[in-house]
Design a protein around this motif. Structure first.
Motif: not given
Length: 120
Positions: A69-87
């Protein structure tokens, strides 16, 4: 001469210091230090400090649900795809590090996160 108590010494507000939770790595990827708060009523960014970006997550901290959910939320805030946010680190810790690889600048990330704090 008496010692100064750290709690009573006023600290100047430095916006550049706050953004140290959001920085660039050697490969020019954006790194966000996150202080996660799972189990919240709703997703939201609670603040930006030197230690990290406080993010409350509406998911329990079990079986990786809060991390997803953290990755999904950060991606939505930044206007990016989930795959652009890496843990990067902190899968089992509240202190986490996310790497942003999408087409966005450091200044844009700082502005979008600050805007999200202001609307909370």
């Amino acid at each position: 001469m008496p010692k100064k108590n750290k709690k009573t010494v006023a600290k100047e507000h430095n916006p550049k210091e706050e953004s140290s939770a959001i920085s660039l790595d050697k490969s020019n990827n954006i790194i966000i230090q996150v202080l996660a708060k799972p189990g919240a009523k709703q997703n939201g960014i609670t603040g930006i400090t030197v230690e990290g970006v406080g993010i409350q997550i509406n998911a329990p901290p079990s079986e990786g649900e809060a991390n997803t959910e953290l990755v999904k939320y950060v991606a939505s805030v930044l206007g990016l795809r989930k795959s652009d946010v890496i843990f990067e680190r902190g899968f089992k810790s509240r202190s986490k590090i996310l790497k942003i690889t999408g087409n966005i600048t450091l200044d844009e990330v700082v502005k979008k996160i600050a805007d999200e704090v202001a609307t909370a």
